[in-house]
Design a protein around this motif. Structure first.
Motif, PDB file in Angstrom:
ATOM      1  N   GLU A  92      33.791  28.170   9.425  1.00  0.00           N
ATOM      2  CA  GLU A  92      34.489  27.420  10.469  1.00  0.00           C
ATOM      3  C   GLU A  92      35.382  28.381  11.239  1.00  0.00           C
ATOM      4  O   GLU A  92      36.201  29.090  10.642  1.00  0.00           O
ATOM      5  N   GLN A  93      35.231  28.406  12.549  1.00  0.00           N
ATOM      6  CA  GLN A  93      36.081  29.191  13.441  1.00  0.00           C
ATOM      7  C   GLN A  93      36.897  28.192  14.244  1.00  0.00           C
ATOM      8  O   GLN A  93      36.329  27.394  14.995  1.00  0.00           O
ATOM      9  N   THR A  94      38.211  28.203  14.070  1.00  0.00           N
ATOM     10  CA  THR A  94      39.088  27.236  14.714  1.00  0.00           C
ATOM     11  C   THR A  94      40.206  27.955  15.451  1.00  0.00           C
ATOM     12  O   THR A  94      40.747  28.937  14.956  1.00  0.00           O
ATOM     13  N   THR A  95      40.546  27.437  16.620  1.00  0.00           N
ATOM     14  CA  THR A  95      41.748  27.865  17.324  1.00  0.00           C
ATOM     15  C   THR A  95      42.582  26.617  17.550  1.00  0.00           C
ATOM     16  O   THR A  95      42.138  25.676  18.213  1.00  0.00           O
ATOM     17  N   LEU A 104      46.332  29.759  17.737  1.00  0.00           N
ATOM     18  CA  LEU A 104      45.763  31.037  17.333  1.00  0.00           C
ATOM     19  C   LEU A 104      44.506  30.778  16.514  1.00  0.00           C
ATOM     20  O   LEU A 104      44.388  29.745  15.847  1.00  0.00           O
ATOM     21  N   PRO A 105      43.565  31.723  16.539  1.00  0.00           N
ATOM     22  CA  PRO A 105      42.311  31.515  15.797  1.00  0.00           C
ATOM     23  C   PRO A 105      42.462  31.823  14.312  1.00  0.00           C
ATOM     24  O   PRO A 105      43.285  32.640  13.909  1.00  0.00           O
ATOM     25  N   TYR A 106      41.654  31.126  13.519  1.00  0.00           N
ATOM     26  CA  TYR A 106      41.496  31.459  12.108  1.00  0.00           C
ATOM     27  C   TYR A 106      40.104  31.036  11.686  1.00  0.00           C
ATOM     28  O   TYR A 106      39.449  30.227  12.334  1.00  0.00           O
ATOM     29  N   ALA A 107      39.647  31.613  10.584  1.00  0.00           N
ATOM     30  CA  ALA A 107      38.306  31.323  10.081  1.00  0.00           C
ATOM     31  C   ALA A 107      38.370  30.988   8.600  1.00  0.00           C
ATOM     32  O   ALA A 107      39.159  31.569   7.856  1.00  0.00           O
ATOM     33  N   LEU A 108      37.543  30.034   8.196  1.00  0.00           N
ATOM     34  CA  LEU A 108      37.408  29.668   6.796  1.00  0.00           C
ATOM     35  C   LEU A 108      35.935  29.670   6.424  1.00  0.00           C
ATOM     36  O   LEU A 108      35.086  29.270   7.225  1.00  0.00           O
TER      37      LEU A 108
END
Length: 157
Positions: A92-95, A104-108
């Motif tokens: 999952e790529q979320t901003t 801000l973006p983060y990835a799980l």
């Protein structure tokens, strides 16, 4: 269309909409995707919960910390079905904004297990964590979300 493609076609639009809504402060669509029949488990990037009575309120808490989702994408790495059980493994790529900060973006990396109930796929387990090569976004995610949860970071799943 084979079973896996039919499963993905049914679930991915709903999952994407639910996660986008959660990151905009609305837990309703995510909670609607989850089974109301135990056992259900959440081994989240920030908290672990077992049982519907613990899992559903956790989503409300998470939603209260997120806002201003500017993007959400789910990259499916693997998926499968077997009778009334199915799974998706992906990134999952979320901003989004966490705790009112600028988005801000983060990835799980996420593994989600589904059970078919009354003809609908319902989530019974989710495990999410930061990518192993993680960056400060995983720390920011944990600190921004834990600030109000009162959870111990050592309990994070």
């Amino acid at each position: 269309m084979d079973d896996v493609n039919a499963f993905l076609a049914a679930v991915m639009p709903q999952l994407t909409a639910a996660e986008t809504a959660l990151h905009n402060g609305d837990a309703g669509p995510r909670k609607a995707m989850w089974s109301s029949v135990d056992p259900v488990t959440l081994f989240g990037a920030v908290m672990t919960r077992i049982g519907r009575d613990q899992v559903a309120p956790a989503f409300d808490l998470l939603a209260s910390r997120f806002s201003d989702c500017t993007s959400f994408q789910y990259e499916v790495i693997a998926s499968g079905t077997s009778g009334d059980i199915a799974y998706i493994v992906g990134i999952e790529q979320t901003t989004a904004s966490i705790a009112g900060a600028a988005p801000l973006p983060y990835a799980l990396r996420v593994t989600t297990v589904f059970r078919r109930e009354d003809g609908e796929w319902k989530i019974i387990h989710r495990h999410g964590d930061a990518l192993p090569d993680g960056d400060s976004s995983s720390t920011r995610l944990q600190l921004g979300l834990l600030e109000q949860t009162g959870d111990n970071p050592d309990d994070a799943g």
